[in-house]
Design an enzyme around this catalytic site. Sequence first.
Site, PDB file in Angstrom:
ATOM      1  CB  CYS A  36      39.559  45.039  27.515  1.00 16.78           C
ATOM      2  SG  CYS A  36      39.470  46.795  27.864  1.00 16.78           S
ATOM      3  CB  CYS A  63      33.769  47.129  31.587  1.00 13.83           C
ATOM      4  SG  CYS A  63      35.144  47.640  32.616  1.00 13.83           S
ATOM      5  CB  CYS A 107      38.724  49.234  33.774  1.00 12.26           C
ATOM      6  SG  CYS A 107      38.600  47.495  33.377  1.00 12.26           S
TER       7      CYS A 107
HETATM    8 FE1  FES Z   1      37.735  47.154  29.081  1.00 12.95          FE
HETATM    9 FE2  FES Z   1      37.139  47.473  31.610  1.00 12.95          FE
HETATM   10  S1  FES Z   1      37.224  45.618  30.517  1.00 12.95           S
HETATM   11  S2  FES Z   1      37.664  48.978  30.206  1.00 12.95           S
END
Ligand code: FES
Length: 214
Positions: A36, A63, A107
């Site tokens: 991400c 996130c 994450c």
């Molecule tokens: Fe990037 Fe969770 S979506 S750390």
Amino acid sequence: MKFPYSEKVLEHFRNPRNVGQIENPDGKAVEGSPACGDMVAVYIKVDSKTQKIKDIKFESYGCASNIATGSIITELAKGKTLQEAKKINWKQASEALGGLPSIKVHCSVLAVEGLRAAIQDYEDRHGVVKKKEPTTEKVVRKRLRHVMNPLTGLDVVRTNLIKEINIEKGVVKIKVGLPPDHQFASNIKEEITEKIKPLWDVEEVNVLFVDESE
Ligand code: FES
């Protein structure tokens, strides 16, 4: 609104523990996620006698799951010895949080890797555990994986910015594929030096910028 998160995740997301930086940390690391592009930084203070983590802080640019995991791993790691803290894995973190949606596994992995890398940083700087191994290209490359390429949010190795590494008599030369006047050149140079200079047998770090487009 119904969130796909457990109460515990939401609670840690809203009130994360141990957020921030530590000044003059004994170990620190920044990890980026290829999935991400988010980042997490972990700082530790270590009691050199007991090898216990006496303070730990994190900063997340990720996130809610990442923030909650960063928060929980700092709680799990505080007071533990480095050896114990190394064993904390994402499964434990996720369990301690009452579960994370499977799409969010990366994450929590990111936060756990941040903790492990901060411990590794401490060990590299202090020459603990392992015998003092000479700095090789592999060692340098591994440490450079913790230097972020600000253009992408991923590390400079993965994004192919490191063009050449040369090590001779304590002098490490690193060629970076960016023009010398690039807006991030001095920032990258500083971070590279900060990562490589503490190695026990490194006396000098030379970072050169080579403009590949010329
Ligand atoms: Fe990037 Fe969770 S979506 S750390």
